[in-house]
Design a protein around this motif. Sequence first.
Motif, PDB file in Angstrom:
ATOM      1  N   ALA A  72       0.857  -1.179   0.000  1.00  0.00           N
ATOM      2  CA  ALA A  72       0.000   0.000   0.000  1.00  0.00           C
ATOM      3  C   ALA A  72       0.897   1.234   0.000  1.00  0.00           C
ATOM      4  CB  ALA A  72      -0.931   0.000   1.206  1.00  0.00           C
ATOM      5  N   GLY A  73       1.306   1.659  -1.166  1.00  0.00           N
ATOM      6  CA  GLY A  73       2.234   2.767  -1.332  1.00  0.00           C
ATOM      7  C   GLY A  73       3.076   2.535  -2.564  1.00  0.00           C
ATOM      8  N   ILE A  74       4.092   3.372  -2.728  1.00  0.00           N
ATOM      9  CA  ILE A  74       4.900   3.311  -3.946  1.00  0.00           C
ATOM     10  C   ILE A  74       6.148   2.462  -3.751  1.00  0.00           C
ATOM     11  CG2 ILE A  74       6.221   4.671  -5.602  1.00  0.00           C
ATOM     12  CD1 ILE A  74       4.335   6.983  -5.052  1.00  0.00           C
ATOM     13  N   GLY A  75       6.999   2.852  -2.797  1.00  0.00           N
ATOM     14  CA  GLY A  75       8.279   2.164  -2.627  1.00  0.00           C
ATOM     15  C   GLY A  75       8.104   0.739  -2.142  1.00  0.00           C
ATOM     16  N   VAL A  76       8.904  -0.170  -2.675  1.00  0.00           N
ATOM     17  CA  VAL A  76       8.835  -1.579  -2.273  1.00  0.00           C
ATOM     18  C   VAL A  76      10.203  -2.059  -1.777  1.00  0.00           C
ATOM     19  CG1 VAL A  76       6.868  -2.269  -3.673  1.00  0.00           C
ATOM     20  CG2 VAL A  76       9.130  -2.193  -4.709  1.00  0.00           C
ATOM     21  N   ASP A  77      10.957  -1.153  -1.164  1.00  0.00           N
ATOM     22  CA  ASP A  77      12.273  -1.517  -0.640  1.00  0.00           C
ATOM     23  C   ASP A  77      12.182  -2.612   0.407  1.00  0.00           C
ATOM     24  OD1 ASP A  77      12.190   0.994  -1.826  1.00  0.00           O
ATOM     25  OD2 ASP A  77      13.937   1.735  -0.764  1.00  0.00           O
ATOM     26  N   ASN A  78      11.049  -2.709   1.097  1.00  0.00           N
ATOM     27  CA  ASN A  78      10.892  -3.677   2.177  1.00  0.00           C
ATOM     28  C   ASN A  78      10.522  -5.074   1.677  1.00  0.00           C
ATOM     29  OD1 ASN A  78       8.441  -2.251   1.469  1.00  0.00           O
ATOM     30  ND2 ASN A  78       7.410  -3.351   3.102  1.00  0.00           N
ATOM     31  N   VAL A  79      10.299  -5.230   0.375  1.00  0.00           N
ATOM     32  CA  VAL A  79       9.933  -6.524  -0.206  1.00  0.00           C
ATOM     33  C   VAL A  79      11.089  -7.045  -1.049  1.00  0.00           C
ATOM     34  CG1 VAL A  79       8.288  -7.754  -1.666  1.00  0.00           C
ATOM     35  CG2 VAL A  79       7.506  -5.822  -0.267  1.00  0.00           C
ATOM     36  N   ASP A  80      11.461  -8.290  -0.832  1.00  0.00           N
ATOM     37  CA  ASP A  80      12.516  -8.904  -1.646  1.00  0.00           C
ATOM     38  C   ASP A  80      11.888  -9.351  -2.965  1.00  0.00           C
ATOM     39  OD1 ASP A  80      14.495 -10.513  -2.820  1.00  0.00           O
ATOM     40  OD2 ASP A  80      15.321 -11.074  -0.878  1.00  0.00           O
ATOM     41  N   ILE A  81      11.897  -8.454  -3.947  1.00  0.00           N
ATOM     42  CA  ILE A  81      11.229  -8.735  -5.226  1.00  0.00           C
ATOM     43  C   ILE A  81      11.899  -9.881  -5.977  1.00  0.00           C
ATOM     44  CG2 ILE A  81      10.568  -7.779  -7.469  1.00  0.00           C
ATOM     45  CD1 ILE A  81      10.127  -5.118  -6.110  1.00  0.00           C
ATOM     46  N   PRO A  82      13.245  -9.952  -6.057  1.00  0.00           N
ATOM     47  CA  PRO A  82      13.835 -11.109  -6.752  1.00  0.00           C
ATOM     48  C   PRO A  82      13.430 -12.444  -6.143  1.00  0.00           C
ATOM     49  CG  PRO A  82      15.465  -9.374  -6.490  1.00  0.00           C
ATOM     50  CD  PRO A  82      14.274  -8.950  -5.695  1.00  0.00           C
ATOM     51  N   ALA A  83      13.395 -12.506  -4.807  1.00  0.00           N
ATOM     52  CA  ALA A  83      12.973 -13.755  -4.158  1.00  0.00           C
ATOM     53  C   ALA A  83      11.516 -14.061  -4.463  1.00  0.00           C
ATOM     54  CB  ALA A  83      13.193 -13.665  -2.655  1.00  0.00           C
ATOM     55  N   ALA A  84      10.674 -13.032  -4.447  1.00  0.00           N
ATOM     56  CA  ALA A  84       9.259 -13.235  -4.755  1.00  0.00           C
ATOM     57  C   ALA A  84       9.082 -13.701  -6.196  1.00  0.00           C
ATOM     58  CB  ALA A  84       8.479 -11.942  -4.515  1.00  0.00           C
ATOM     59  N   THR A  85       9.841 -13.105  -7.102  1.00  0.00           N
ATOM     60  CA  THR A  85       9.734 -13.464  -8.515  1.00  0.00           C
ATOM     61  C   THR A  85      10.128 -14.920  -8.733  1.00  0.00           C
ATOM     62  OG1 THR A  85      10.193 -11.177  -9.162  1.00  0.00           O
ATOM     63  CG2 THR A  85      10.503 -12.875 -10.845  1.00  0.00           C
ATOM     64  N   LYS A  86      11.239 -15.334  -8.134  1.00  0.00           N
ATOM     65  CA  LYS A  86      11.676 -16.730  -8.278  1.00  0.00           C
ATOM     66  C   LYS A  86      10.667 -17.700  -7.680  1.00  0.00           C
ATOM     67  CE  LYS A  86      16.613 -15.693  -8.487  1.00  0.00           C
ATOM     68  NZ  LYS A  86      17.932 -15.783  -7.819  1.00  0.00           N
ATOM     69  N   LYS A  87       9.966 -17.250  -6.650  1.00  0.00           N
ATOM     70  CA  LYS A  87       8.953 -18.089  -6.006  1.00  0.00           C
ATOM     71  C   LYS A  87       7.631 -18.054  -6.772  1.00  0.00           C
ATOM     72  CE  LYS A  87       7.712 -20.427  -2.172  1.00  0.00           C
ATOM     73  NZ  LYS A  87       8.359 -21.638  -1.661  1.00  0.00           N
ATOM     74  N   GLY A  88       7.523 -17.125  -7.724  1.00  0.00           N
ATOM     75  CA  GLY A  88       6.289 -17.004  -8.484  1.00  0.00           C
ATOM     76  C   GLY A  88       5.222 -16.179  -7.802  1.00  0.00           C
ATOM     77  N   VAL A  89       5.635 -15.265  -6.918  1.00  0.00           N
ATOM     78  CA  VAL A  89       4.695 -14.422  -6.186  1.00  0.00           C
ATOM     79  C   VAL A  89       4.630 -13.052  -6.862  1.00  0.00           C
ATOM     80  CG1 VAL A  89       4.175 -13.321  -3.972  1.00  0.00           C
ATOM     81  CG2 VAL A  89       5.175 -15.622  -4.027  1.00  0.00           C
ATOM     82  N   VAL A  90       3.442 -12.624  -7.210  1.00  0.00           N
ATOM     83  CA  VAL A  90       3.257 -11.300  -7.802  1.00  0.00           C
ATOM     84  C   VAL A  90       3.454 -10.240  -6.723  1.00  0.00           C
ATOM     85  CG1 VAL A  90       1.619  -9.747  -8.924  1.00  0.00           C
ATOM     86  CG2 VAL A  90       1.670 -12.162  -9.553  1.00  0.00           C
ATOM     87  N   VAL A  91       4.220  -9.203  -7.047  1.00  0.00           N
ATOM     88  CA  VAL A  91       4.397  -8.068  -6.135  1.00  0.00           C
ATOM     89  C   VAL A  91       3.741  -6.847  -6.769  1.00  0.00           C
ATOM     90  CG1 VAL A  91       6.015  -6.585  -4.916  1.00  0.00           C
ATOM     91  CG2 VAL A  91       6.566  -9.004  -5.258  1.00  0.00           C
ATOM     92  N   MET A  92       2.766  -6.278  -6.062  1.00  0.00           N
ATOM     93  CA  MET A  92       2.027  -5.107  -6.539  1.00  0.00           C
ATOM     94  C   MET A  92       2.305  -3.916  -5.635  1.00  0.00           C
ATOM     95  SD  MET A  92      -1.741  -6.774  -7.061  1.00  0.00           S
ATOM     96  CE  MET A  92      -2.111  -7.960  -8.345  1.00  0.00           C
ATOM     97  N   ASN A  93       2.212  -2.725  -6.208  1.00  0.00           N
ATOM     98  CA  ASN A  93       2.194  -1.524  -5.380  1.00  0.00           C
ATOM     99  C   ASN A  93       1.030  -0.644  -5.822  1.00  0.00           C
ATOM    100  OD1 ASN A  93       3.147  -0.477  -7.791  1.00  0.00           O
ATOM    101  ND2 ASN A  93       4.836   0.658  -6.875  1.00  0.00           N
ATOM    102  N   THR A  94       0.938   0.536  -5.243  1.00  0.00           N
ATOM    103  CA  THR A  94      -0.141   1.461  -5.597  1.00  0.00           C
ATOM    104  C   THR A  94       0.493   2.794  -5.968  1.00  0.00           C
ATOM    105  OG1 THR A  94      -0.391   2.043  -3.249  1.00  0.00           O
ATOM    106  CG2 THR A  94      -1.856   0.342  -4.115  1.00  0.00           C
TER     107      THR A  94
END
Length: 525
Positions: A72-94
């Motif tokens: 819920a916001g713009i920055g996603v520094d707190n989310v490990d996007i590469p790890a999520a991507t490899k796991k197949g988890v979609v990462v969304m922001n607003t």
Amino acid sequence: MTIKVLIGDSLAPGAIDIFKARGIEVDVKVGLSQPELAEIIGEYDGLAVRSACKPNADVIAAATKLKVIGRAGIGVDNVDIPAATKKGVVVMNTPFGNAVTTAEHAIAMLFAAARQIPAASARTQNGEWPKKDYVGTELFSKTLGLIGAGNIGSLVAERARGIKMKVIAFDPFLTEERAVELGIEKVELDALLARADAITLHTPLTDQTRNILSRENLEKTKKGVIIVNCARGGLVDEEALKDLLDNGHVSAAALDVFETEPAKEHPLFGTPGFIATPHLGASTVEAQDNVAFQVAEQMADYLLTGAVTNALNMPSISAEEAPRLKPFAELAEKLGEFAGQVSTEGFDAVEIDYEGDVCELNRKPLTSAALAGILRASMKDVNMVSAPSILKDRGIDLKETTVEESATYESLIRIKVRVDGKWRTVSGSIVNGQARIVAVKEMTLDAKFRPFILFINNTDKPGFIGGLGSVLGDAGINIATFNLGREEEGGDAIAMIGIDQDIPKETMDKINALSQVRYAKVLRF
């Protein structure tokens, strides 16, 4: 089956109502440590966060059911996007929910810095009347330099032009056409540093933007420049900024974000000309509600319909597109599975051709689905989210082509993989609402996808069908469908035999021993 979402940070209560209204079960657990989060994340299909909750690689590794993380916001520094991507988890922001609020805060900080309003207010309320100590800087006709001219930067530009500032911008992704549309001038970074009377930052923190206002770059700025950062901590060398405030090169600076937060102690605090706020850029009632409602709607749409909005690691799919795309995504994925299973010895290039009406659709999700199918033959746990990055990491070339009309079908998808310099090709279409294989190695046929298909490349010679039937019959393997294709009489041919169960190795050995068989393999879908 119940869909469950965990809210890991404080969100507006209306977000919970949105999830529940759409039949999604919600738990709110705020303040969890990463180990605590990892311990329970396996129960959830979705995770909604702001900035305090930090799903790192360990948390994502433990997320056996997780399909989406919504920020819920713009920055996603707190989310490990590469790890999520490899796991197949979609990462969304607003990205739009708090854009206006953040832009307004940047403008407010610019005015406050130019007129030193906080310091003047504090001394006035302390019983002084320090009128002579606060001779401010007029912003009218001055040059504002934007580092980053995306969504928020463009809103700041619009407001700065409203007070008759000249606006220049450094942004590698800003086109000349967009710059003209915004009424700003696109420049290189060194030119911006040399010309700007005030600089505001509106860029995410990446390897390329980290410390973009380094000591060296700050020293290139005009004497008396104003620096404003309401974007991300780490974009400005804070130690250098203090030194340049102390020696008067920078006349004023206003930071809403810091490299380390919360910044309860900092060398800049108390420095003349310095203004600080505690990461308030998105902190208005309207923005907090907007981003919470928006992330809940986005996550619910994805979990319930497959619609993807504002994803950082997957192509967007609107709710209107999703039903129309679904059959073609399934076709692309199955064609990819076919191509991957006949290329398990390794491939170095992929080509995907789209023909006919499918060219009018959003093809990025279709390509992602096809790549997931191709890679699934040699990898576990790969999906539409992870497949494109895996292909890129492996250095495998990808090419897409479109032809607006198909010679035979309303729509056709052709997948080619290159193995040892030779292309292996499979084509498919939607026929009467069903995904069908319509060509292999450019030999036409019409075959349904089944859980098990015996694929054979053979020579077109008498006795093949009888010999094959005998082998399968002796093994008790029932034939459900049988489709043939060939180049010419007596030449290269293919057979696609739908079977009701897998074939044991000893039976496959007998099939491969048939004189007409060049290649045989059971494909699983």
